[in-house]
Design an enzyme around this catalytic site. Sequence first.
Site, short mmCIF file in Angstrom:
data_model
loop_
_atom_site.label_atom_id
_atom_site.label_comp_id
_atom_site.label_asym_id
_atom_site.label_seq_id
_atom_site.Cartn_x
_atom_site.Cartn_y
_atom_site.Cartn_z
N GLY A 59 50.05 -67.56 -94.27
CA GLY A 59 49.34 -67.12 -93.41
C GLY A 59 49.13 -65.58 -93.22
N ARG A 114 47.25 -70.82 -99.00
CA ARG A 114 48.04 -71.88 -99.34
C ARG A 114 47.76 -72.57 -100.69
NH1 ARG A 114 47.62 -71.82 -93.55
NH2 ARG A 114 49.53 -70.55 -92.55
N ASP A 122 58.02 -69.05 -95.45
CA ASP A 122 59.00 -69.90 -96.08
C ASP A 122 58.63 -70.76 -97.37
OD1 ASP A 122 57.89 -71.47 -94.30
OD2 ASP A 122 59.80 -72.70 -93.76
N THR A 149 55.51 -63.08 -91.99
CA THR A 149 54.84 -64.20 -91.28
C THR A 149 54.96 -63.74 -89.85
OG1 THR A 149 55.34 -66.13 -90.23
CG2 THR A 149 57.16 -65.14 -91.34
N ASP A 174 55.34 -65.65 -87.22
CA ASP A 174 56.23 -66.63 -86.52
C ASP A 174 57.62 -65.95 -86.66
OD1 ASP A 174 54.07 -67.89 -86.05
OD2 ASP A 174 54.26 -69.71 -87.39
N ASP A 204 60.02 -66.89 -88.41
CA ASP A 204 60.90 -68.23 -88.39
C ASP A 204 61.70 -68.32 -89.82
OD1 ASP A 204 58.83 -68.36 -90.00
OD2 ASP A 204 58.01 -70.50 -89.69
N ARG A 208 53.84 -72.42 -85.11
CA ARG A 208 54.00 -74.00 -85.00
C ARG A 208 55.35 -74.63 -85.05
NH1 ARG A 208 50.54 -74.47 -90.17
NH2 ARG A 208 51.86 -73.04 -91.11
O1 F6P Z 1 51.06 -67.87 -89.79
C1 F6P Z 1 51.88 -68.74 -89.08
C2 F6P Z 1 50.77 -69.18 -88.28
O2 F6P Z 1 49.99 -68.44 -87.42
C3 F6P Z 1 51.31 -70.25 -87.29
O3 F6P Z 1 51.82 -69.82 -86.31
C4 F6P Z 1 50.02 -71.32 -87.07
O4 F6P Z 1 50.44 -72.56 -86.68
C5 F6P Z 1 49.42 -71.35 -88.30
O5 F6P Z 1 49.93 -70.18 -89.04
C6 F6P Z 1 47.93 -71.29 -88.42
O6 F6P Z 1 47.45 -71.60 -89.78
P1 F6P Z 1 45.91 -71.57 -90.16
O7 F6P Z 1 45.33 -70.25 -90.09
O8 F6P Z 1 46.00 -71.90 -91.45
O9 F6P Z 1 45.14 -72.64 -89.15
#
Ligand code: F6P
Length: 328
Positions: A16, A77, A108, A131, A133, A135, A177
């Site tokens: 992300g 990804r 990660d 990130t 998050d 995390d 998440r």
């Molecule tokens: O980058 C982390 C994050 O923003 C999470 O908090 C979230 O669940 C996820 O990515 C969303 O991913 P996507 O953009 O693939 O929907």
Amino acid sequence: MSTKKVNRIAVLTSGGDAPGMNAAIRAVVRTGVHYGMEVFGVSRGYNGMIEDDIFPMESKSVGNIIQRGGTILKTARSAAFLEPAGRKIAYENLKKRGINGMVVIGGDGSFKGAQIFSHEFDIPCIGIPGTIDKDIAGSDFTIGFDTAVNTAVEAIDKIRDTADAHDRLFVVEVMGRDAGYIALHSGIATGAENILIPESKTDMEGMIASLTEKEKRKKLVNLIVVAEGDEFGGGTQVGNFIKEKLPNADIRVCILGHIQRGGSPSCLDRLIASRMGYHAVECLISGTHNVMVGIVDNKMKYTPLDKAVKAKQKISEEWLKIVKILAS
Ligand code: F6P
């Protein structure tokens, strides 16, 4: 571990996106150029490595980007990089350009890929935590978190205005998440009544009892912040649960979503991105390989990529106590 001099490096962003990734790319490119390296950009994360979307970068390639959200390298990804065949093709594409060092800006999952790759092939990798998050263990900061949490605070403040005007209770879902940091920080900063995060189990019946008790003593309650990854469910599930239990309450649910990932990075995110980007290249030069660069207690900390992969940051018990006391 390779002892060859690292002089041709590639940089990519993966997973992300996070505000401040551009500042980190800029720092990697300009530090590399400063030390006389050839620097290459890779498009769309590991996918670009596999599809040979790799191009030379110079100082001016990263002009006028420090203030921009997203990532000029784009991100993805990559499912193909999870396969040995995909990683082999990626390696061949680096090898034919003589690339002998890599900087991966991501979370990660991205470090997991880098760790496997650096073990399979003789190319040292450095991770930069990017990130929203927050995390990842081994750093007090991850690029993008500060901007994201400030975006959430700004949005929740606005929601509070309309909540107050209508005497409504809002359940606001923020991103995260697997981690509750955005919820915890934005919830504390906006005076939320309850903050629901995946790291701690919420006593849902206790929350209803507390809302009922507060209603009796006419305390104005208008904000509950929920991390999308809370074990009970996201904002919608929490909102539905409260509606079922308190049918007379006027409740709305608001899911902030991807707005939290965009926007111009905060000063803090630009600073940490610049510092981490600079140190990532220094690590490649000094032989501190296959680590994630982090900042702990305002000092650089280098965590082996496999440890940055596995560990998560712990939410402090102190914060959880503060939330309870201040919401009373
Ligand atoms: O980058 C982390 C994050 O923003 C999470 O908090 C979230 O669940 C996820 O990515 C969303 O991913 P996507 O953009 O693939 O929907």
